[in-house]
Design a protein around this motif. Structure first.
Motif, PDB file in Angstrom:
ATOM      1  N   ASN A 178      46.756 -34.945  12.041  1.00  0.00           N
ATOM      2  CA  ASN A 178      46.831 -34.377  10.697  1.00  0.00           C
ATOM      3  C   ASN A 178      45.641 -34.746   9.836  1.00  0.00           C
ATOM      4  O   ASN A 178      45.688 -34.521   8.627  1.00  0.00           O
ATOM      5  N   LEU A 179      44.609 -35.320  10.397  1.00  0.00           N
ATOM      6  CA  LEU A 179      43.463 -35.745   9.592  1.00  0.00           C
ATOM      7  C   LEU A 179      42.868 -34.547   8.866  1.00  0.00           C
ATOM      8  O   LEU A 179      42.508 -33.536   9.480  1.00  0.00           O
ATOM      9  N   VAL A 180      42.774 -34.659   7.543  1.00  0.00           N
ATOM     10  CA  VAL A 180      42.208 -33.592   6.710  1.00  0.00           C
ATOM     11  C   VAL A 180      40.721 -33.864   6.544  1.00  0.00           C
ATOM     12  O   VAL A 180      40.322 -34.899   6.004  1.00  0.00           O
ATOM     13  N   CYS A 181      39.901 -32.941   7.003  1.00  0.00           N
ATOM     14  CA  CYS A 181      38.446 -33.146   6.964  1.00  0.00           C
ATOM     15  C   CYS A 181      37.806 -32.596   5.703  1.00  0.00           C
ATOM     16  O   CYS A 181      36.722 -33.044   5.314  1.00  0.00           O
ATOM     17  N   SER A 182      38.449 -31.595   5.080  1.00  0.00           N
ATOM     18  CA  SER A 182      37.806 -30.964   3.926  1.00  0.00           C
ATOM     19  C   SER A 182      38.867 -30.317   3.044  1.00  0.00           C
ATOM     20  O   SER A 182      39.860 -29.769   3.536  1.00  0.00           O
ATOM     21  N   VAL A 183      38.663 -30.392   1.738  1.00  0.00           N
ATOM     22  CA  VAL A 183      39.507 -29.715   0.746  1.00  0.00           C
ATOM     23  C   VAL A 183      38.588 -29.069  -0.288  1.00  0.00           C
ATOM     24  O   VAL A 183      37.450 -29.513  -0.488  1.00  0.00           O
ATOM     25  N   GLY A 184      39.080 -28.031  -0.947  1.00  0.00           N
ATOM     26  CA  GLY A 184      38.264 -27.372  -1.959  1.00  0.00           C
ATOM     27  C   GLY A 184      39.060 -26.387  -2.782  1.00  0.00           C
ATOM     28  O   GLY A 184      40.035 -25.794  -2.304  1.00  0.00           O
ATOM     29  N   PHE A 185      38.639 -26.210  -4.059  1.00  0.00           N
ATOM     30  CA  PHE A 185      39.275 -25.261  -4.975  1.00  0.00           C
ATOM     31  C   PHE A 185      38.532 -23.937  -4.935  1.00  0.00           C
ATOM     32  O   PHE A 185      37.310 -23.890  -4.716  1.00  0.00           O
ATOM     33  N   ASP A 186      39.287 -22.868  -5.191  1.00  0.00           N
ATOM     34  CA  ASP A 186      38.672 -21.544  -5.214  1.00  0.00           C
ATOM     35  C   ASP A 186      37.915 -21.333  -6.513  1.00  0.00           C
ATOM     36  O   ASP A 186      37.811 -22.231  -7.350  1.00  0.00           O
ATOM     37  N   ARG A 187      37.402 -20.121  -6.695  1.00  0.00           N
ATOM     38  CA  ARG A 187      36.549 -19.822  -7.847  1.00  0.00           C
ATOM     39  C   ARG A 187      37.223 -20.128  -9.179  1.00  0.00           C
ATOM     40  O   ARG A 187      36.618 -20.716 -10.085  1.00  0.00           O
ATOM     41  N   ASP A 188      38.488 -19.725  -9.342  1.00  0.00           N
ATOM     42  CA  ASP A 188      39.190 -19.882 -10.616  1.00  0.00           C
ATOM     43  C   ASP A 188      40.054 -21.130 -10.661  1.00  0.00           C
ATOM     44  O   ASP A 188      40.836 -21.307 -11.608  1.00  0.00           O
ATOM     45  N   LYS A 189      39.968 -21.965  -9.683  1.00  0.00           N
ATOM     46  CA  LYS A 189      40.713 -23.226  -9.611  1.00  0.00           C
ATOM     47  C   LYS A 189      42.224 -22.992  -9.618  1.00  0.00           C
ATOM     48  O   LYS A 189      43.000 -23.854 -10.020  1.00  0.00           O
ATOM     49  N   GLU A 190      42.649 -21.850  -9.146  1.00  0.00           N
ATOM     50  CA  GLU A 190      44.074 -21.535  -9.055  1.00  0.00           C
ATOM     51  C   GLU A 190      44.648 -21.939  -7.698  1.00  0.00           C
ATOM     52  O   GLU A 190      45.833 -22.255  -7.594  1.00  0.00           O
ATOM     53  N   PHE A 191      43.825 -21.906  -6.673  1.00  0.00           N
ATOM     54  CA  PHE A 191      44.247 -22.240  -5.326  1.00  0.00           C
ATOM     55  C   PHE A 191      43.306 -23.304  -4.755  1.00  0.00           C
ATOM     56  O   PHE A 191      42.148 -23.403  -5.144  1.00  0.00           O
ATOM     57  N   PHE A 192      43.836 -24.071  -3.832  1.00  0.00           N
ATOM     58  CA  PHE A 192      42.983 -24.992  -3.083  1.00  0.00           C
ATOM     59  C   PHE A 192      43.341 -24.892  -1.608  1.00  0.00           C
ATOM     60  O   PHE A 192      44.481 -24.580  -1.239  1.00  0.00           O
ATOM     61  N   ALA A 193      42.353 -25.149  -0.782  1.00  0.00           N
ATOM     62  CA  ALA A 193      42.516 -25.039   0.666  1.00  0.00           C
ATOM     63  C   ALA A 193      42.284 -26.395   1.323  1.00  0.00           C
ATOM     64  O   ALA A 193      41.526 -27.232   0.821  1.00  0.00           O
ATOM     65  N   THR A 194      42.944 -26.598   2.431  1.00  0.00           N
ATOM     66  CA  THR A 194      42.758 -27.812   3.233  1.00  0.00           C
ATOM     67  C   THR A 194      42.463 -27.402   4.676  1.00  0.00           C
ATOM     68  O   THR A 194      42.940 -26.373   5.152  1.00  0.00           O
ATOM     69  N   ALA A 195      41.670 -28.217   5.375  1.00  0.00           N
ATOM     70  CA  ALA A 195      41.335 -27.949   6.772  1.00  0.00           C
ATOM     71  C   ALA A 195      41.054 -29.266   7.469  1.00  0.00           C
ATOM     72  O   ALA A 195      40.600 -30.229   6.845  1.00  0.00           O
TER      73      ALA A 195
END
Length: 774
Positions: free
Chosen positions: A465-482
């Motif tokens: 389950n190690l999360v290598c990267s996270v980030g918010f979208d353009r409008d900071k409404e959503f964020f992604a994990t990978a």
């Protein structure tokens, strides 16, 4: 007389401390010596006198010594003190220091005797060795008087034979030989009172006294009292005493010089400290004056605002009275106006903080200030020294002007010439104070990181389950994990923060063929998300359609980093373990450029103001800045890290923050050096632990967030080298639920939510938390 017990043998060069140390345990190295200087001759006489005095004491007690030979005493520096190995007064008539006795008294661990004069050198050349017993036997035969040799030693030692031995000893003290064979011949001739010509020529008085002591007729030899009163011994006593006194005086002078040197060095160091302290006090006085000046100016502004507020209030009252007169003609609006007025007063009371809240805030900041006083002091002086250096360079350049002919000359600084410089220095100083004050305020603005929300997933117990990267979208409404679970999950921020659920499900979940290393949202196309994986594939996903629409396969090994340009969202850059950086255009097939480096590329990023350059973090400990219009060589190289550079982020158009596995972050100013290499960062941040893993790096409004291998999140501010805040992820036992300490877990990635105080962070076990500075 009971002399101190020492190593066997007295054969060593008088006054030579190194030979003295080497000769301990040497039983028979006492061969002839030739003093090269008058001082050495005096030492030889001094040694002879001490042996003679010991023999005289024994004779006064009615005892014949029989052991006045080199193997029976030792000589100690620096004043050539003689100490007998066995009691001279207690020796038997036959001479108790025989070869067998001496060898038994010797230290069993002592090394074999080694000669250090010419005879020894001759031995080394011929390869002959002389065992201890044979050497002692030869010495005993040399020091045996003729009368003892005739009767075979049956009559024992006599006073006269002791005097004879003193003559042999005197001969050995003043005569030296190149080889052992030469000495054997000389000692054989000595039995017949035949002395070497060199001794007769150089030391005639010593040779004459030696022959007197070795007279073949025992009755003709002088008594010990006569020996001690002889001119030969007494003429050098005064000079030797003077020499000993001179040596003592020299030692005292050297000790005094040593003490003086110590005191002078101590004085110099303390004076340097005093000078530095004086400069520090001058800096503080200058800054205090500047702050007081600014405070006075702000006070005037407050008074002006207060007067203006009174005028506004009086005008408001008049307006209200006028409105009241008009309201009499419009009674239906009076109630509405009163409600609006009351509502405005309530809003003002809510927006304007009370004096109690202000006082509480000041006390809280003051407490944090005192708690971190040493760190802030260090940061203050570090920043202040940079200002002084910049001003010094400016003064040096300003004090040179050019003649019309083009030659550069120095000018004396008059008040008129220095006025623009002083004015600029004042502006620079005020700018520095403002900058430090801004950093200080931001440092003290927040006291802790609190958990705003925790992302709860159904597969949290999964080992991958190690999360290598996270980030918010353009409008900071959503964020992604990978991460290594090969999935990209997109969550809605407000849902996670505002809705408390047992399990949070992503709004979108996309699967990849390989483990994912990095993701980056497009700053223009809200639904576009770039990713890189462990197989070296770069992909751009359409989140709304849940599919890949661009796939790039030019890298040969794992890709660690991808980044979209903020200025030109069609440009994408990627960095790989194959040592290459690929430039991509979303409107073209294939890469549009490749940068080859000598080491693995761990991080790439575009600057915030253009798409014409990039920064590269490399495994060779360096950061490279490339102009994409000329990719043959970097236009700037940043040198300072001692291990792999894992992340690079632009703080602004000319400032870079780098993270490395050397436990540090560094802040670089690209405009500070016109050259191609910058080896001095303007700030180094330490406090977290990072020696082997990627722990994340993110920047927001001067705040720098990074992870730590202690499973903690650290927040720095660009103005100070120490952490502002820290938060440790708790680890709960999956069975008991109790909190435990797991040293294997670490923070794997962090990301600010735009320019806010909210920070998204994840660790190696897949635990994701939304933190907020409070």
């Amino acid at each position: 007389m009971e002399p101190s017990r020492g190593a066997v043998g007295g054969g060593r060069r008088w006054g030579d401390a190194d030979a003295e140390a080497e000769a301990e345990g040497d039983a028979a190295a006492e061969e002839g010596r030739r003093p090269e200087e008058a001082g050495e001759a005096a030492e030889c006489v001094h040694v002879f006198r001490q042996v003679a005095e010991a023999v005289a004491v024994a004779h006064a007690q009615g005892v014949a010594v029989g052991s006045a030979r080199p193997s029976c005493f030792v000589v100690s520096p620096p004043f050539a003190r003689v100490a007998f190995i066995e009691s001279a007064s207690g020796s038997d008539a036959s001479g108790s220091c025989s070869g067998s006795d001496a060898s038994e008294d010797a230290d069993p661990d002592a090394s074999p005797p080694r000669r250090r004069d010419g005879a020894a050198r001759g031995e080394e050349r011929t390869g002959k060795t002389f065992p201890l017993k044979s050497v002692l036997a030869m010495e005993l035969s040399w020091y045996t008087s003729p009368e003892e040799a005739e009767d075979g030693g049956e009559s024992g030692s006599t006073f006269a034979s002791d005097v004879y031995r003193l003559g042999v000893l005197l001969f050995e003290l003043f005569c030296t030989f190149e080889t052992m064979e030469e000495k054997l011949r000389a000692m054989a001739n000595l039995r017949h009172r035949v002395l070497p010509p060199q001794l007769l020529l150089k030391w005639p008085k010593e040779a004459s006294f030696c022959q007197l002591l070795m007279h073949p007729v025992p009755e003709t030899r002088p008594k010990m009292s006569e020996v001690l009163q002889s001119e030969f011994l007494n003429r050098s006593r005064n000079s030797l005493e003077e020499r000993e006194e001179a040596l003592r005086l020299r030692e005292e002078i050297e000790e005094q010089e040593l003490l003086l040197d110590f005191l002078q060095q101590l004085q110099k160091r303390k004076q340097d400290l005093a000078d530095n302290l004086q400069d520090t006090v001058a800096f503080l006085s200058s800054d205090i004056s500047e702050v007081l000046h600014q405070q006075s100016a702000l006070g005037q502004c407050v008074n002006f605002s207060s007067d203006l507020e009174k005028e506004v209030c009086s005008g408001t009252v008049e307006d209200q009275s006028d409105c009241g007169s008009r309201k009499r003609f419009r009674p239906e609006l009076q109630g509405v106006d009163m409600e609006e007025q009351n509502r405005s007063v309530e809003e003002c009371s809510r927006t304007v903080p009370s004096s109690e809240l202000i006082q509480e805030s000041v006390l809280s900041k003051s407490s944090r200030l005192m708690k971190n006083f040493k760190n802030l002091e260090t940061a203050y002086f570090l920043t202040r020294s940079k200002l002084v250096k910049q001003v010094g360079n400016q003064i040096g350049s300003r004090h040179q002007v050019k003649r019309p002919t083009g030659s550069t000359i120095g000018t004396e600084g008059s008040s008129i010439d220095n006025f623009p410089l002083e004015r600029q220095y004042g502006r620079r100083q005020r700018g520095w104070v403002s900058s430090f004050l801004e950093g200080l305020c931001k440092y003290l603005s927040f006291s802790k990181l609190k958990v705003r929300a925790e992302l709860k997933q159904c597969d949290l117990l999964n080992s991958s389950n190690l999360v290598c990267s996270v980030g918010f979208d353009r409008d900071k409404e959503f964020f992604a994990t990978a991460g290594v679970n090969k999935k990209i999950k997109v969550f809605e921020y407000n849902m996670i923060v505002n809705e408390h659920r047992d399990i949070h499900y992503p709004v979108v979940e996309m699967s990849n063929r390989s483990k994912l290393s990095c993701i980056c949202w497009n700053s223009y196309m809200k639904s576009h998300l770039a990713s890189s994986d462990f197989e070296g594939i770069v992909q751009v996903w359409d989140v709304t359609r849940n599919q890949v629409f661009v796939e790039m396969r030019e890298h040969e090994r794992r890709v660690w980093s991808v980044d979209f340009s903020i200025v030109d969202p069609t440009k994408l850059v990627s960095g790989s373990d194959d040592g290459s950086v690929k430039l991509w255009d979303m409107n073209q097939a294939g890469s549009i450029g490749t940068i080859r480096t000598r080491a693995n590329v761990c991080s790439v990023q575009f600057p915030p103001d253009n798409a014409r350059s990039i920064a590269i973090g490399s495994a060779d400990h360096k950061i490279y800045c490339y102009d994409l219009r000329n990719i043959r060589a970097p236009y700037c190289t940043l040198v300072g890290h001692t291990k792999t550079v894992s992340y690079v982020k632009y703080l602004d158009a000319s400032t870079i923050v780098s993270a490395s596995t050397d436990n540090s972050l560094k802040l670089w100013d690209l405009s500070m050096s016109p050259g191609r290499i910058i080896d001095s960062p303007i700030q180094t941040f330490t406090g977290h632990t990072n020696t082997k893993n990627f722990v994340g790096l993110s920047i927001s409004d001067g705040y720098i967030a990074t992870g730590s291998e202690t499973n903690e999140v650290f927040v720095y501010h660009k103005e100070f080298p120490m952490p502002v805040l820290a938060y440790k992820f708790s680890v709960a036992d999956p069975i008991s639920g109790e909190e435990i300490d797991d040293p294997t877990q670490f923070i794997s990635c962090v990301c600010w939510r735009g320019q806010s105080s909210t920070l998204l962070s994840a660790n190696s076990s897949g635990n994701i938390k939304i933190l907020e500075m409070n």
